[in-house]
Scaffold this active site. Structure first.
Site, PDB file in Angstrom:
ATOM      1  N   GLU A 106      -0.995  -2.313  -7.906  1.00 32.37           N
ATOM      2  CA  GLU A 106      -0.030  -1.677  -8.807  1.00 32.37           C
ATOM      3  C   GLU A 106      -0.013  -2.262 -10.207  1.00 32.37           C
ATOM      4  O   GLU A 106       0.643  -1.695 -11.095  1.00 32.37           O
ATOM      5  CB  GLU A 106       1.382  -1.713  -8.209  1.00 32.37           C
ATOM      6  CG  GLU A 106       2.046  -3.076  -8.210  1.00 32.37           C
ATOM      7  CD  GLU A 106       1.743  -3.913  -6.985  1.00 32.37           C
ATOM      8  OE1 GLU A 106       2.396  -4.954  -6.808  1.00 32.37           O
ATOM      9  OE2 GLU A 106       0.848  -3.518  -6.209  1.00 32.37           O
ATOM     10  N   TYR A 109      -1.570  -3.356  -2.329  1.00 31.22           N
ATOM     11  CA  TYR A 109      -0.285  -3.266  -3.019  1.00 31.22           C
ATOM     12  C   TYR A 109       0.551  -4.484  -2.628  1.00 31.22           C
ATOM     13  O   TYR A 109       0.580  -4.883  -1.453  1.00 31.22           O
ATOM     14  CB  TYR A 109       0.470  -1.998  -2.610  1.00 31.22           C
ATOM     15  CG  TYR A 109      -0.103  -0.721  -3.174  1.00 31.22           C
ATOM     16  CD1 TYR A 109      -0.100  -0.480  -4.541  1.00 31.22           C
ATOM     17  CD2 TYR A 109      -0.631   0.255  -2.330  1.00 31.22           C
ATOM     18  CE1 TYR A 109      -0.614   0.699  -5.062  1.00 31.22           C
ATOM     19  CE2 TYR A 109      -1.143   1.441  -2.839  1.00 31.22           C
ATOM     20  CZ  TYR A 109      -1.142   1.649  -4.204  1.00 31.22           C
ATOM     21  OH  TYR A 109      -1.657   2.819  -4.717  1.00 31.22           O
ATOM     22  N   ARG A 137      -1.796   4.841   6.761  1.00 32.04           N
ATOM     23  CA  ARG A 137      -2.950   4.756   5.874  1.00 32.04           C
ATOM     24  C   ARG A 137      -3.852   3.591   6.278  1.00 32.04           C
ATOM     25  O   ARG A 137      -3.470   2.744   7.074  1.00 32.04           O
ATOM     26  CB  ARG A 137      -2.488   4.593   4.426  1.00 32.04           C
ATOM     27  CG  ARG A 137      -1.823   5.801   3.834  1.00 32.04           C
ATOM     28  CD  ARG A 137      -1.207   5.513   2.464  1.00 32.04           C
ATOM     29  NE  ARG A 137      -0.024   4.659   2.562  1.00 32.04           N
ATOM     30  CZ  ARG A 137       0.693   4.258   1.523  1.00 32.04           C
ATOM     31  NH1 ARG A 137       0.321   4.607   0.290  1.00 32.04           N
ATOM     32  NH2 ARG A 137       1.764   3.515   1.690  1.00 32.04           N
ATOM     33  N   ASP A 146       9.964   0.632  -3.826  1.00 37.84           N
ATOM     34  CA  ASP A 146       9.005  -0.471  -3.671  1.00 37.84           C
ATOM     35  C   ASP A 146       9.245  -1.579  -4.683  1.00 37.84           C
ATOM     36  O   ASP A 146       8.880  -2.736  -4.443  1.00 37.84           O
ATOM     37  CB  ASP A 146       7.566   0.037  -3.830  1.00 37.84           C
ATOM     38  CG  ASP A 146       6.973   0.501  -2.506  1.00 37.84           C
ATOM     39  OD1 ASP A 146       7.479   0.068  -1.455  1.00 37.84           O
ATOM     40  OD2 ASP A 146       6.015   1.277  -2.521  1.00 37.84           O
ATOM     41  N   HIS A 167       3.872  -5.491  -4.839  1.00 36.14           N
ATOM     42  CA  HIS A 167       5.265  -5.250  -5.246  1.00 36.14           C
ATOM     43  C   HIS A 167       6.100  -6.519  -5.052  1.00 36.14           C
ATOM     44  O   HIS A 167       7.080  -6.550  -4.309  1.00 36.14           O
ATOM     45  CB  HIS A 167       5.865  -4.086  -4.448  1.00 36.14           C
ATOM     46  CG  HIS A 167       5.129  -2.792  -4.601  1.00 36.14           C
ATOM     47  ND1 HIS A 167       5.135  -2.078  -5.786  1.00 36.14           N
ATOM     48  CD2 HIS A 167       4.341  -2.089  -3.739  1.00 36.14           C
ATOM     49  CE1 HIS A 167       4.395  -0.981  -5.643  1.00 36.14           C
ATOM     50  NE2 HIS A 167       3.908  -0.972  -4.412  1.00 36.14           N
ATOM     51  N   LYS A 224      -0.591  -1.632   2.273  1.00 33.98           N
ATOM     52  CA  LYS A 224       0.740  -2.174   1.998  1.00 33.98           C
ATOM     53  C   LYS A 224       0.708  -3.699   1.937  1.00 33.98           C
ATOM     54  O   LYS A 224      -0.233  -4.341   2.384  1.00 33.98           O
ATOM     55  CB  LYS A 224       1.738  -1.724   3.068  1.00 33.98           C
ATOM     56  CG  LYS A 224       2.057  -0.241   3.003  1.00 33.98           C
ATOM     57  CD  LYS A 224       2.578   0.193   1.639  1.00 33.98           C
ATOM     58  CE  LYS A 224       3.938  -0.378   1.319  1.00 33.98           C
ATOM     59  NZ  LYS A 224       4.406   0.013  -0.044  1.00 33.98           N
TER      60      LYS A 224
END
Length: 372
Positions: free
Chosen positions: A118, A94, A15, A270, A96, A75
């Site tokens: 998120e 993101y 991505r 994740d 996490h 990511k």
């Protein structure tokens, strides 16, 4: 503002953080955009497409990180990328953080301002930047689990939909949110015998209405799981506590109660995973076996369908990205409390309570960070 988008370097991550359409919009708003060469290739976007949209192409990630005010990724930054972040720079991606103390430590040390996709919220209490990837991961989960069920991959050799005269697979989905509903849609479509567990009775009622009796709904508690586990061919973990570590719903000692060759698909990996025996895997080596149970725990499932995932994520993130660029992060977050919910790290301090609780780190309020 100068906005930068490096190439994703997490294994098998295809991505990209900005679509050409997002670049075009940012340039129209008066901002400069720098893309790393090849950043969009995995999702089917060429450097020429980005240049036509108004971006400048940089050869290396070092150039991007060094020049821009805001980094937009998909990511979480990997260790080598975290070393390139600097004080005052905005990171929008993101994160996490709850199950990742090393990343948290590095982000705090960098002095950057990190806003996590998120944990951005909306007026309905949803997670609008997590939802599109949850949809993708949910739809992939039964598909990936069906592959893992094949005997050649270590599974029991059960076909999801069965055939005339032979029962279909029994599939339990723990969690009836965005991931769970998407997983149920595909699993039902594949012909499996599906049970969805959740602790929200209104949500179970909604799913019962939507699926019109094509699946079973059940209130989720320890007794229900203990009763279901021995009969299941596949269990999909789809439980999310925003920003926090996922709860462990199936323990190691319960694996022996499961059928040999049954499959656990952990979509919550994740956030640390919702099965005690889960550990992150990659698309290159997606599965492992413990006590005869196959585990599928790929930490970036939507990366497998990079074109669809990038477009879906770009649609969701673009308005927030433009607000951050147009107003600066402080004013954008002051104007939008839902964007403020995404603030996880600022100037060496943690600003998200659930992460602090999970990692034992002191937290300041995001409102205090804005005033600093």
């Amino acid at each position: 503002m100068k906005i930068g988008c490096p190439t994703e370097i997490k294994p098998q991550e295809y991505r990209v953080g900005l679509t050409p359409n997002a670049v075009r919009e940012a340039v129209a708003h008066g901002h400069q955009v720098m893309m790393q060469a090849g950043a969009g290739e995995g999702a089917g976007f060429t450097d020429a497409t980005y240049e036509a949209a108004g971006a400048r192409i940089a050869e290396t990630a070092e150039e991007v990180f060094a020049e821009v005010d805001m980094i937009v990724k998909v990511k979480e930054p990997q260790a080598v990328e975290r070393k390139m972040l600097r004080e005052g720079q905005v990171l929008f991606t993101y994160l996490h953080l709850a199950p990742d103390p090393e990343q948290t430590k590095d982000l705090l040390a960098s002095g950057c301002t990190a806003i996590a996709y998120e944990t951005v919220t909306d007026a309905r209490g949803g997670l609008p930047l997590l939802a599109p990837m949850s949809e993708v991961a949910g739809r992939l989960a039964p598909q990936s689990g069906a592959w893992a069920l094949q005997k050649a991959n270590g599974g029991s050799g059960v076909l999801m939909g069965g055939v005339p005269g032979v029962r279909p697979a029994n599939v339990a989905i723990i969690g009836g949110g965005v991931v769970g509903a998407a997983a149920a849609r595909v699993a039902v479509g594949m012909g499996a015998n599906v049970t969805v567990l959740d602790r929200s009775v209104p949500r179970l009622s909604y799913l019962d209405d939507v699926f019109m009796g094509r699946l079973t709904t059940q209130y989720s508690d320890a007794a229900a799981l203990e009763e279901l586990i021995p009969r299941m061919d596949m269990v999909i973990g789809a439980v999310l506590i925003p920003g926090a570590a996922a709860p462990k719903l199936i323990r190691r000692n319960q694996l022996t109660q499961m059928k040999p060759g049954s499959v656990l698909v952990d979509v919550a990996i994740d956030q640390g995973g919702c099965f005690e025996t889960s550990r992150p895997t990659t698309h290159a080596e997606p599965i492992f076996e413990i006590d005869g149970v196959v585990h599928y725990c790929v930490a970036n499932m939507p990366g497998a369908v990079a074109r669809t995932s990038t477009q879906a994520l770009g649609n969701a993130t673009m308005p927030f990205m433009l607000a951050l660029a147009d107003k600066g992060w402080k004013q954008a977050c002051a104007d939008d409390p839902h964007l403020l919910d995404g603030l996880n790290v600022h100037a060496g301090q943690l600003t998200y309570y659930a992460v602090g609780k999970a990692l034992g780190i002191d937290v300041i309020s995001p409102q205090m960070a804005i005033r600093a």
